[in-house]
Design a protein around this motif. Structure first.
Motif: not given
Length: 882
Positions: A415-420, A429-436, A482-489, A504-508
């Motif tokens: 499910i989390l993969k589908l959200s991305v 997607k590239q900006c999110f993946a860079y956080c790895s 952030l609005s998609r809950s891919l970031f938190q805290d 979150h660990d799972l998003m990482h």
């Protein structure tokens, strides 16, 4: 799940080619034909990627084809970047004779040889693209020229609220149970341990935070300390985190015994509540070592340790008095959380929606993180509100739900993969993946991450629009993720602006799964050859081998040298011509900054540590610089010359005004994008209002904090009237929120300098001033500090801005919460209030070092719940109620 990243890489190169066309780089080097051929084959490769995306292919051979294509694309990217660099170098240096050091690193002193070399490289890359394109057909890949991505901007898909603050759902009973257990167990044991166990995404950390921040915990324990443990489990690191959490300072110690001694001193006579969040390690020996240390620092009986973990083995190992197994949420609770995240709280139930609900809640599996992220993936957008189009939204939800693989062993990750995958832009997607590139539980600095996105080329200058620079676009991308809950805290400053956040660990895990494997490494000495050559982001902590960085990692866009005692910059740093982001802020000693630093013409962000010498003389050559940060330079006489050339500059730590041409304050005039904070020093060198006005501060609407500092020397005669004129010339924009004036030598502070949106004012050592400025009518002012204004004898209506003979302006300081007065040696009288509408919001009044003041106005009696701090005022009588 990774193929969209390679598509984006090709598109980024295409953007660069378009840029070359705009700047006629190809024409300048006589490479129009070669650039055109390269562009054509890049476009053909993109059509193959479109076919891969369309068919959702995940075959190993296809993945290898994509990975090889990415290598070729990156090579093309670097080649085009070298052309840009050399063109820029020649443009910067053309006004004068090239320095010998410039010639030594030039790609070629001979333009003809340089052109021939690059033409050959470009032909080789084009041939490689052609060969690779031909290898696609045997894999069943075809060119799909119809599948072109429509240009979309976030403005077209922006939701009604960009950032959502979710309430905790379904944990009220468990929260009360654990809260009661913590307090009761601490009353029964010298040190109790409580564990919260559950799978990733259930909300263990959220529940622990609810307990940690509750008033009952704050009242019961003297110290509350939060430590994120994660991996690896290092006892010294945990003890240091406990020390920092309990004292708000770093110990600076490397000895465990010395650190324990400091902890015992800090904890003496105190009872603590310690949360160890996200514990993974199952090594009994490590836990026994930490547990023994915790027992040594017990200040008194009744301490409690809470552990959150995914592992039952860990919970058993830590000898808990109670293990709480976190349960899944109910279907109804997940549905409520999903609706909040999807922005459809107002949705009325009907038979079709009931079917969708049943389908979704089965997929959520009672995991709140999944409910939030899945809701974010199908967010009901603003455009949907305008159309009232719930039918198309329901269709979208059904499509997403059906794509969740039933056979997937880990449906949560599915499910989390589908959200991305459902993100509307490839760049997101590239900006999110860079956080790895960063470890789990990393405290991201939002602005730093955005600067790195820009350095990597995810955001291009061509996207800039009126009043919207690349950093603003990056902020939009961040808020969307952030609005998609891919970031938190998130943690915000006093202006509600986000400073830091976490994943979150799972998003990482998802970011790592879809990343392009060009990951940052903290110790790259084991990398060499091809692997090292691919690296584009590097954080380096090895002092002994720091010079290898420049030799091996020539493709770097981001370099951060961390915790190095550097007497000089690395010898070959100037070879990193692709570098956009250089952070040396953690380097403790930097002497004789090499002028070769100023040959990194692509540099956008430069962060320097404590500098013992002047800034580089040729800093003006870094014409692409957007952010320049540095610590205080002792006795810094003036800035390097012609800083006004850096027209893209947004962040500038300070500007030391000089006398020499090119070093005067007028250099700030062209820096229209300066934002956030600016410190101006050596203002005593300004001789007129007109000279001060040349800085054009009144036009810099993005500045939020200003500090004006004069350095006056004893025995030197100064023109008091000139101080006032200069300060008037430094008039800021009305958007300014904080103003600090230090060392002003005039007798009067001009009222107009204090603009309407100021929230904070500090007046320090304005010792010649005889009256306070009129500040009472500033409707937004919350904090006011006045220190060492020794010539002021009285405070009255001129300070409040009240005319007792008129009805208007019958109030003053309506929002002021904190008033601090110190060292006003001649202050004798503080007039009684002529109206009751003064200091209506005041929470704290500090009066220190006012030797001659005998009483405070009785009007302070009407200010309820004020905290008074009165020190070094021997004649002051308190006539206010406690």
């Amino acid at each position: 799940m990774a193929e969209f990243l390679w598509t984006f890489a090709v598109q980024e190169v295409l953007k660069k080619i378009v840029k070359f066309g705009a700047e006629q780089i190809g024409l300048a080097w006589g490479l129009e034909k070669e650039v055109s051929q390269l562009r054509n084959w890049l476009l053909k490769a993109e059509t193959i990627l479109a076919d891969i995306n369309k068919k959702k292919l995940h075959i190993a051979s296809v993945r290898l084809w994509v990975e090889d294509l990415q290598d070729i694309v990156y090579e093309a990217d670097d080649l085009l970047d070298e052309l840009v660099y050399e063109h820029l170098r020649r443009a910067v240096e053309q006004t004068g004779k090239l320095r010998e050091v410039c010639d030594s690193i030039s790609l070629s002193k001979n333009p003809f040889l340089f052109r021939r070399k690059k033409a050959k490289q470009m032909k080789n890359i084009t041939q490689a693209l052609y060969k690779h394109y031909c290898e696609a057909s045997p894999l069943g890949l075809v060119s799909d020229e119809s599948a072109t991505e429509t240009e979309v901007t976030l403005a077209q898909i922006r939701e009604t609220t960009s950032i959502l603050d979710f309430k905790v759902r379904g944990r009220e009973a468990e929260f009360q149970e654990i809260l009661k257990l913590v307090i009761e167990s601490s009353n029964e044991h010298e040190m109790s341990v409580i564990s919260i166990v559950g799978m990733g995404g259930l909300g263990k950390t959220t529940l622990a935070k609810m307990v940690f921040n509750h008033d009952a915990i704050k009242g019961h324990f003297d110290k509350t300390i939060w430590v994120c443990v994660s991996k690896p489990f290092i006892v010294m690191k945990i003890l240091e985190a406990i020390f920092q959490g309990s004292t708000n300072t770093c110990s600076g110690l490397n000895s465990k015994e010395a650190l324990l001694k400091r902890l015992r001193e800090a904890m003496q006579g105190k009872r603590y509540f310690l949360v160890l969040d996200d514990v993974w390690d199952k090594d009994n020996g490590l836990w026994d070592e930490l547990s023994g240390c915790l027992k040594q620092i017990n200040g008194k009986s009744g301490n409690c340790v809470m552990v959150t973990t995914r592992s039952v083995e860990v919970a058993t190992m830590v000898n808990t008095v109670s293990v709480h197994h976190l349960k899944e949420l109910s279907d109804d609770q997940c549905w409520v959380l999903f609706k909040e995240s999807a922005n459809v709280n107002q949705l009325s139930m009907n038979s079709k929606i009931e079917i969708v609900k049943d389908l979704l809640v089965r997929k959520m599996g009672g995991v709140p993180l999944v409910a939030k992220v899945l809701g974010g993936a199908v967010k009901f957008e603003e455009v949907d509100f305008e159309k009232g189009d719930y039918e198309s939204w329901i269709t979208k939800v059904e499509s997403i739900a059906k794509n969740i693989l039933k056979e997937d062993r880990d449906f949560v990750l599915s499910i989390l993969k589908l959200s991305v995958d459902s993100l509307p832009l490839l760049v997101l997607k590239q900006c999110f993946a860079y956080c790895s590139n960063f470890p789990q539980d990393y405290d991201f600095k939002k602005d730093e991450l955005i600067q790195m996105w820009i350095a990597q080329g995810f955001i291009q200058s061509q996207q800039e629009r009126e009043n919207l620079v690349m950093e603003d676009i990056g902020e939009e991308y961040f808020n969307f993720l952030l609005s998609r809950s891919l970031f938190q805290d998130v943690i915000r400053d006093e202006n509600k602006r986000i400073i830091t956040f976490k994943m979150h660990d799972l998003m990482h895990d998802i970011a790592c799964a879809i990343s392009n494997n060009q990951n940052m490494v903290s110790n790259p000495n084991n990398l060499s050859g091809r692997s090292a050559g691919k690296l584009r982001t590097l954080v380096y902590r090895d002092e002994e081998n720091q010079y290898k960085v420049c030799d091996n990692f020539f493709r770097l866009r981001v370099l951060k040298q961390d915790k190095i005692w550097a007497n000089n910059l690395p010898y070959l740093l100037d070879k990193l011509i692709h570098l956009r982001y250089l952070d040396l802020s953690k380097c403790y000693i930097i002497k004789n900054l090499r002028e070769s630093l100023c040959l990194l013409y692509n540099l956008q962000t430069l962060k320097l540590g404590y500098i013992e010498s002047e800034l580089p003389e040729n800093l003006r050559k870094l014409v692409n610089l957007r952010h320049l940060e540095f610590y205080v330079v002792p006795g810094m006489k003036q800035m390097p010359s012609h800083m006004g050339n850096l027209i893209h500059l947004q962040t500038l730590s300070r500007f030391a005004v000089g006398f020499e041409k090119g070093c005067k304050i007028e250099e700030l005039g062209t820096l229209k994008n300066l934002k956030d904070e600016l410190i101006l020093t050596n203002l005593e060198k300004l001789k007129s209002k007109e000279e001060a006005m040349a800085a054009k501060l009144v036009e810099k609407k993005k500045l939020r904090r200003l500090l004006f500092r004069w350095t006056l020397f004893y025995g030197v005669e100064y023109d008091k009237h000139n101080f006032v004129q200069v300060l008037e010339g430094l008039q800021p924009h009305k958007n300014l929120q904080s103003l600090n004036i230090s060392g002003f030598g005039g007798e009067v502070l001009p009222n107009d300098i204090f603009v309407e949106n100021l929230v904070e004012i500090r007046l320090f050592d304005c010792s010649k001033c005889e009256v306070l400025p009129m500040l009472g009518q500033l409707a937004n002012l919350k904090k006011l500090e006045i220190t060492w204004m020794n010539n002021v004898r009285s405070i009255g209506n001129e300070f409040y801005g009240i005319d007792p003979n008129l009805q208007r302006n019958s109030f003053a300081f309506p929002q002021l919460e904190e008033l601090y007065i110190d060292g006003m040696k001649k202050l004798e009288q503080w007039d009684e209030f002529t109206t009751s509408n003064l200091f209506g919001s005041l929470k704290k009044l500090s009066v220190l070092g006012c030797d001659k003041l005998t009483k405070l106005p009785s009007g302070f009696e009407g200010c309820h719940s004020i905290e008074y701090v009165i020190e070094r005022c021997p004649n002051l009588m308190l006539n206010v109620q406690n």
